[in-house]
Motif scaffolding. Structure first.
Motif: not given
Length: 90
Positions: A10-19
């Motif tokens: 979940d945390q990695e997806y947040q970073k991915f979509f924020k980028f």
């Protein structure tokens, strides 16, 4: 370390979509610049926002080793757009 092929956390997806959102916004700003030019009022407002209210007059120095300065902020911004180096700093 995660297994290859495993989904992001979940945390990695947040970073991915924020980028992705940030990159899409930068790409959209570049598209506006390419369509309307640096003299367009919207493009100028974006440039002012990026530079805390003032568009630097130039020359513009950058982090680029082989290309230390640009004639003005517009030329610098166009270079970032063409090379897709959206977050290159002045």
């Amino acid at each position: 370390a995660h297994q290859p092929g495993a989904p992001l956390s979940d945390q990695e997806y947040q970073k991915f979509f924020k980028f992705l959102r940030i990159t899409l916004q930068a790409s959209t700003a570049c598209h506006l610049r390419e369509l309307f030019g640096c003299k367009n009022s919207l493009v100028q407002r974006l440039d002012e926002y990026e530079n805390h209210g003032v568009i630097p007059p130039g020359p513009i120095c950058s982090e680029l080793p082989g290309n230390p300065f640009f004639h003005d902020f517009c030329t610098f911004s166009l270079y970032r757009c063409v090379t897709k180096r959206y977050f290159l700093k002045v």
